[in-house]
Design an enzyme around this catalytic site. Structure first.
Site, PDB file in Angstrom:
ATOM      1  N   TYR A 149      87.944  -5.455 -24.562  1.00 41.56           N
ATOM      2  CA  TYR A 149      88.760  -4.254 -24.798  1.00 41.56           C
ATOM      3  C   TYR A 149      89.404  -4.316 -26.188  1.00 41.56           C
ATOM      4  CZ  TYR A 149      93.024  -1.382 -24.654  1.00 41.56           C
ATOM      5  OH  TYR A 149      94.034  -0.493 -24.956  1.00 41.56           O
TER       6      TYR A 149
HETATM    7  P1  NAD Z   1      95.227   6.650 -19.741  1.00 43.34           P
HETATM    8  O1  NAD Z   1      93.956   6.121 -19.153  1.00 43.34           O
HETATM    9  O2  NAD Z   1      96.292   7.093 -18.824  1.00 43.34           O
HETATM   10  O3  NAD Z   1      94.882   7.842 -20.747  1.00 43.34           O
HETATM   11  C1  NAD Z   1      93.683   7.904 -21.477  1.00 43.34           C
HETATM   12  C2  NAD Z   1      93.081   9.288 -21.245  1.00 43.34           C
HETATM   13  O4  NAD Z   1      91.900   9.401 -22.052  1.00 43.34           O
HETATM   14  C3  NAD Z   1      92.636   9.522 -19.804  1.00 43.34           C
HETATM   15  O5  NAD Z   1      93.275  10.672 -19.285  1.00 43.34           O
HETATM   16  C4  NAD Z   1      91.121   9.697 -19.879  1.00 43.34           C
HETATM   17  O6  NAD Z   1      90.642  10.640 -18.935  1.00 43.34           O
HETATM   18  C5  NAD Z   1      90.930  10.143 -21.315  1.00 43.34           C
HETATM   19  N1  NAD Z   1      89.624   9.811 -21.880  1.00 43.34           N
HETATM   20  C6  NAD Z   1      88.982   8.618 -21.864  1.00 43.34           C
HETATM   21  N2  NAD Z   1      87.815   8.689 -22.512  1.00 43.34           N
HETATM   22  C7  NAD Z   1      87.697   9.970 -22.963  1.00 43.34           C
HETATM   23  C8  NAD Z   1      86.723  10.660 -23.714  1.00 43.34           C
HETATM   24  N3  NAD Z   1      85.582  10.063 -24.118  1.00 43.34           N
HETATM   25  N4  NAD Z   1      86.922  11.964 -24.020  1.00 43.34           N
HETATM   26  C9  NAD Z   1      88.062  12.588 -23.607  1.00 43.34           C
HETATM   27  N5  NAD Z   1      89.026  11.980 -22.882  1.00 43.34           N
HETATM   28  C10 NAD Z   1      88.846  10.684 -22.564  1.00 43.34           C
HETATM   29  O7  NAD Z   1      95.755   5.501 -20.720  1.00 43.34           O
HETATM   30  P2  NAD Z   1      97.153   5.325 -21.473  1.00 43.34           P
HETATM   31  O8  NAD Z   1      97.789   4.111 -20.915  1.00 43.34           O
HETATM   32  O9  NAD Z   1      97.891   6.606 -21.530  1.00 43.34           O
HETATM   33  O10 NAD Z   1      96.638   4.967 -22.929  1.00 43.34           O
HETATM   34  C11 NAD Z   1      96.461   5.960 -23.951  1.00 43.34           C
HETATM   35  C12 NAD Z   1      95.924   5.259 -25.214  1.00 43.34           C
HETATM   36  O11 NAD Z   1      96.856   4.281 -25.650  1.00 43.34           O
HETATM   37  C13 NAD Z   1      94.593   4.542 -24.975  1.00 43.34           C
HETATM   38  O12 NAD Z   1      93.784   4.719 -26.110  1.00 43.34           O
HETATM   39  C14 NAD Z   1      95.005   3.084 -24.852  1.00 43.34           C
HETATM   40  O13 NAD Z   1      93.978   2.201 -25.278  1.00 43.34           O
HETATM   41  C15 NAD Z   1      96.212   3.032 -25.789  1.00 43.34           C
HETATM   42  N6  NAD Z   1      97.161   1.963 -25.442  1.00 43.34           N
HETATM   43  C16 NAD Z   1      97.840   2.015 -24.254  1.00 43.34           C
HETATM   44  C17 NAD Z   1      98.743   0.993 -23.943  1.00 43.34           C
HETATM   45  C18 NAD Z   1      99.533   0.990 -22.671  1.00 43.34           C
HETATM   46  O14 NAD Z   1     100.314   0.040 -22.469  1.00 43.34           O
HETATM   47  N7  NAD Z   1      99.405   1.984 -21.799  1.00 43.34           N
HETATM   48  C19 NAD Z   1      98.942  -0.063 -24.855  1.00 43.34           C
HETATM   49  C20 NAD Z   1      98.212  -0.072 -26.035  1.00 43.34           C
HETATM   50  C21 NAD Z   1      97.331   0.958 -26.345  1.00 43.34           C
END
Ligand code: NAD
Length: 323
Positions: A149
């Site tokens: 990841y």
């Molecule tokens: P989440 O899974 O709740 O949200 C991600 C969204 O992206 C989902 O709703 C999913 O349906 C959508 N998605 C995935 N692939 C897609 C595509 N190809 N086209 C359109 N939509 C798509 O995750 P989150 O926790 O809200 O994370 C949001 C972002 O922040 C992510 O990129 C994640 O890697 C990054 N991030 C999150 C955290 C955390 O602690 N939650 C920490 C570091 C980075």
């Protein structure tokens, strides 16, 4: 009126970001594929409150094949949060999904955003780009991801840098362990709270001494909004963290106190790719965004707990509605 495209709009962080941008007077176009990493109905619930707002529209589409020229039509700035999350599930045969959704999808968006000349793109990168070595314990050391990841998030971040070098004003924010209402169900605080509320045993992976820089979602959103509009050098990479690294055992202790019940712990082996410590260095975000974290862990966990309780009440009352 500023038009913003938010990818991953229905996700945990994306839905809060959309709400915040609409509240600030922006027009927001959300794009989300409603992937099945967790229940897509939960994602629909996340944006339900926005659907009646004329300043918000949602496109159900996948960045890998959506008409991005249409999605970007009239867009000034882009917040790119769509992606496949999860450290432990990125090992093994599902890695291609991580490459698709984190790397290829990002490249496709960057290409389209460059062609349309958007004035800023902010990429949601991750503390997972840092590895485990002593030299990278303190963030802003050299990234050396310890999981597939993390490798895909770093690859996407590097792509952001490459497109920034060709004139797109694109920047990356490295989010650290985000928590708060709507947190993804695979994440620690979510799992712990649900177990405590159910009176179930709670599983801690490893010795619980691993440290995370837990950051409340409103603080993450605020940094992201600032990054959409601030004067930043193209290709900038900033840590966004609480600056209060806390052990998983301490997290459990806070939750026990807030829920008012003692956790019955099961321990399981350390999960592949979990690092012993993450700790953000927020000096650059302070200087370049004028941003600082404002929500302490206990306050933020109380807000998350309130959300868990509220959705329980909601689903109980839905269950009582006759068919
Ligand atoms: P989440 O899974 O709740 O949200 C991600 C969204 O992206 C989902 O709703 C999913 O349906 C959508 N998605 C995935 N692939 C897609 C595509 N190809 N086209 C359109 N939509 C798509 O995750 P989150 O926790 O809200 O994370 C949001 C972002 O922040 C992510 O990129 C994640 O890697 C990054 N991030 C999150 C955290 C955390 O602690 N939650 C920490 C570091 C980075």
């Amino acid at each position: 009126m500023t038009q913003v495209l938010v990818t991953g709009a229905a996700g945990f962080i994306g839905s809060h970001l959309c709400e915040s941008l609409v509240a600030r007077g922006c027009d927001v176009r959300g794009l989300d594929a409603f992937t099945t990493f967790y229940d897509p109905n939960r994602k629909r619930d996340n944006i339900d409150g926005l659907l009646d707002d004329p300043a918000f529209e949602v496109i159900e589409g996948d960045l890998l094949n959506a008409r991005l020229d249409e999605a970007l039509d009239g867009v000034d700035v882009v917040a790119h949060l769509a992606g496949e999350p999860g450290v432990t599930t990125s090992w093994g045969p599902d890695f291609d999904r991580y490459v698709d959704r984190n790397v290829l999808a990002t490249q496709r968006l960057l290409e389209a955003a460059s062609a349309r000349g958007v004035s800023r793109l902010v990429y949601a990168s991750s503390s997972s780009v840092y590895g485990t070595g002593a030299d990278v314990l303190k963030a802003n050391g050299e990234p050396r991801p310890a999981s597939p990841y993390g490798v895909t998030k770093l690859a996407a971040e590097t792509l952001v840098g490459a497109y920034a070098g060709t004139g797109l004003s694109a920047v990356s924010l490295r989010y650290f362990s985000v928590y708060g209402p709507r947190q993804r169900p695979d994440m620690a605080a979510h799992r712990f709270i649900e177990s405590l509320l159910d009176g179930r045993r709670l599983t801690v992976f490893g010795d619980g001494l691993q440290v995370r820089d837990f950051t409340f979602v409103d603080d993450i959103v605020e940094a992201t909004v600032q990054a959409l509009f601030a004067d930043l050098p193209p290709g900038a990479v900033l840590d966004v963290a609480s600056n209060h690294p806390t052990s998983v055992n301490t997290l459990v202790g806070h939750l026990e106190a807030l829920v008012g019940s003692e956790a019955r712990l099961d321990t399981a082996g350390e999960r592949r790719g979990d690092v012993p410590r993450t700790e953000g260095d927020i000096d650059a975000a302070r200087e370049q965004l004028g941003w600082r974290p404002t929500v302490d862990l206990r306050t933020g966990l109380q807000r998350q707990l309130d959300w868990h309780r509220a959705i329980r009440v909601q689903s109980q009352s839905m269950a009582r509605v006759p068919a």
